[in-house]
Design a protein around this motif. Structure first.
Motif, PDB file in Angstrom:
ATOM      1  N   GLU A 171      -6.119  -8.920   1.546  1.00 41.14           N
ATOM      2  CA  GLU A 171      -5.075  -9.851   1.095  1.00 41.14           C
ATOM      3  C   GLU A 171      -5.675 -10.930   0.193  1.00 41.14           C
ATOM      4  OE1 GLU A 171      -2.012  -9.415   1.368  1.00 41.14           O
ATOM      5  OE2 GLU A 171      -1.713  -8.034   3.052  1.00 41.14           O
ATOM      6  N   LYS A 174      -6.233  -9.416  -3.192  1.00 42.50           N
ATOM      7  CA  LYS A 174      -4.966  -9.294  -3.913  1.00 42.50           C
ATOM      8  C   LYS A 174      -4.570 -10.638  -4.521  1.00 42.50           C
ATOM      9  CE  LYS A 174      -1.763  -6.945  -1.637  1.00 42.50           C
ATOM     10  NZ  LYS A 174      -1.006  -6.384  -0.480  1.00 42.50           N
ATOM     11  N   TRP A 179      -5.636  -5.109  -7.375  1.00 47.87           N
ATOM     12  CA  TRP A 179      -4.764  -4.147  -6.728  1.00 47.87           C
ATOM     13  C   TRP A 179      -5.571  -3.466  -5.625  1.00 47.87           C
ATOM     14  CZ3 TRP A 179       0.327  -2.561  -8.181  1.00 47.87           C
ATOM     15  CH2 TRP A 179       0.844  -3.239  -9.280  1.00 47.87           C
ATOM     16  N   VAL A 180      -4.885  -3.039  -4.567  1.00 55.72           N
ATOM     17  CA  VAL A 180      -5.559  -2.368  -3.458  1.00 55.72           C
ATOM     18  C   VAL A 180      -4.927  -0.996  -3.260  1.00 55.72           C
ATOM     19  CG1 VAL A 180      -6.132  -2.436  -1.006  1.00 55.72           C
ATOM     20  CG2 VAL A 180      -6.122  -4.555  -2.338  1.00 55.72           C
ATOM     21  N   ALA A 181      -5.749   0.046  -3.368  1.00 55.31           N
ATOM     22  CA  ALA A 181      -5.285   1.426  -3.200  1.00 55.31           C
ATOM     23  C   ALA A 181      -6.019   2.057  -2.027  1.00 55.31           C
ATOM     24  CB  ALA A 181      -5.532   2.237  -4.469  1.00 55.31           C
ATOM     25  N   GLN A 217      -1.102  -0.939   5.501  1.00 51.57           N
ATOM     26  CA  GLN A 217       0.010  -1.814   5.118  1.00 51.57           C
ATOM     27  C   GLN A 217      -0.429  -2.847   4.086  1.00 51.57           C
ATOM     28  OE1 GLN A 217       1.936  -3.593   8.480  1.00 51.57           O
ATOM     29  NE2 GLN A 217       3.626  -4.435   7.284  1.00 51.57           N
ATOM     30  N   CYS A 219      -2.372  -2.277   1.673  1.00 49.35           N
ATOM     31  CA  CYS A 219      -2.579  -1.614   0.386  1.00 49.35           C
ATOM     32  C   CYS A 219      -1.310  -1.689  -0.464  1.00 49.35           C
ATOM     33  CB  CYS A 219      -2.967  -0.149   0.591  1.00 49.35           C
ATOM     34  SG  CYS A 219      -4.544   0.090   1.440  1.00 49.35           S
ATOM     35  N   ASP A 220      -1.486  -1.830  -1.761  1.00 50.38           N
ATOM     36  CA  ASP A 220      -0.345  -1.801  -2.679  1.00 50.38           C
ATOM     37  C   ASP A 220       0.206  -0.389  -2.828  1.00 50.38           C
ATOM     38  OD1 ASP A 220      -0.305  -4.616  -3.636  1.00 50.38           O
ATOM     39  OD2 ASP A 220      -2.313  -4.108  -4.354  1.00 50.38           O
ATOM     40  N   LEU A 221      -0.652   0.597  -2.672  1.00 57.13           N
ATOM     41  CA  LEU A 221      -0.243   1.995  -2.788  1.00 57.13           C
ATOM     42  C   LEU A 221      -1.277   2.862  -2.095  1.00 57.13           C
ATOM     43  CD1 LEU A 221      -2.159   3.418  -5.260  1.00 57.13           C
ATOM     44  CD2 LEU A 221      -0.857   1.743  -6.555  1.00 57.13           C
TER      45      LEU A 221
END
Length: 252
Positions: A171, A174, A179-181, A217, A219-221
């Motif tokens: 977090e 971010k 971005w977090v994948a 959860q 993660c952005d994607l």
């Protein structure tokens, strides 16, 4: 914070350590009667840096290697330093503006248990130009001789940050502009369709359980690797190689 690694086993890890100014090799042990260009190069590098070299029986190296293939050389080294998240960001991109400009690629490991997988991922990450790695403080494989051997010395090259709470760290990243994948077999985005050209943290999950729900959860994607054969998943270090070099290919 430091975590001691009392020895390095094998020619590549020892050679890599001798080439790194930040890693102080304290002593190199070479097998009596062993020779060849690789061991001679290690001997010369050690002496050039003022590192003592001692010839010892193979039986002693066998004991120190504890089952690992030592290739006639074991080295005692100073501790490898884990960064804090703040220190890692200072090295990689100290501001959101720097994040947008540099588009750094980070890797986060969610409770990897096998030291060989840990080391193999570090080796792949270094080869793919990853700027840094995040690991949780608890329930994480140790950075021990087996991990160092599997990393072929990459653990001594790539910055590693250790965090108490991986979800909170993601977090924070971010908020810093990343971005977090997360890598997941059920990911909605294929590795081949993923937009890798952005500041990114790739999160790799546990060998058996995958990503923890809270980490997923955050993660952005979620990104997946399409499989064609009758298998459900790949070894995490193999998946890391596919994902990271897909990223490298599109980020060049």
């Amino acid at each position: 914070m430091n975590e001691a690694i009392d020895r390095l086993v094998g020619r590549n890890p020892v050679r890599e350590a001798l080439e790194q100014e930040e890693t102080r090799v304290e002593k190199v042990l070479l097998q009596e009667g062993a020779g060849g260009p690789a061991l001679e190069a290690i001997r010369r590098a050690a002496r050039a840096h003022g590192v003592p070299v001692q010839m010892v029986p193979k039986a002693r190296l066998d004991r120190l290697a504890a089952g690992a293939v030592h290739q006639g050389v074991v080295a005692f080294v100073a501790p490898v330093r884990y960064r804090t998240l703040e220190e890692l960001l200072d090295e990689v991109a100290p501001s959101p503006e720097a994040v947008r400009e540099r588009l750094p690629l980070l890797v986060a490991l969610d409770q990897i248990e096998d030291p060989h997988n840990y080391g193999a991922i570090l080796r792949t990450a270094a080869a793919a130009g990853v700027a840094g790695v995040l690991v949780p403080r608890h329930h994480m494989a140790p950075l021990n001789a087996a991990a160092l051997k599997a990393s072929a010395g990459a653990a001594l090259r790539i910055p590693i940050a250790r965090v108490t709470n991986l979800t909170r760290a993601l977090e924070s990243l971010k908020a810093h502009g990343f971005w977090v994948a997360g890598a997941s077999p059920s990911g909605e985005v294929s590795v081949w369709e993923m937009d890798w050209h952005r500041p990114l943290v790739l999160v790799l999950g546990n060998e058996g359980r995958g990503l923890r729900p809270g980490v997923a959860q955050a993660c952005d994607l979620l990104v997946s690797i399409p499989l064609r054969g009758p298998v459900e998943s790949l070894n995490v270090s193999v998946a890391a190689g596919i994902l990271l070099f897909a990223a490298t290919r599109t980020r060049q």
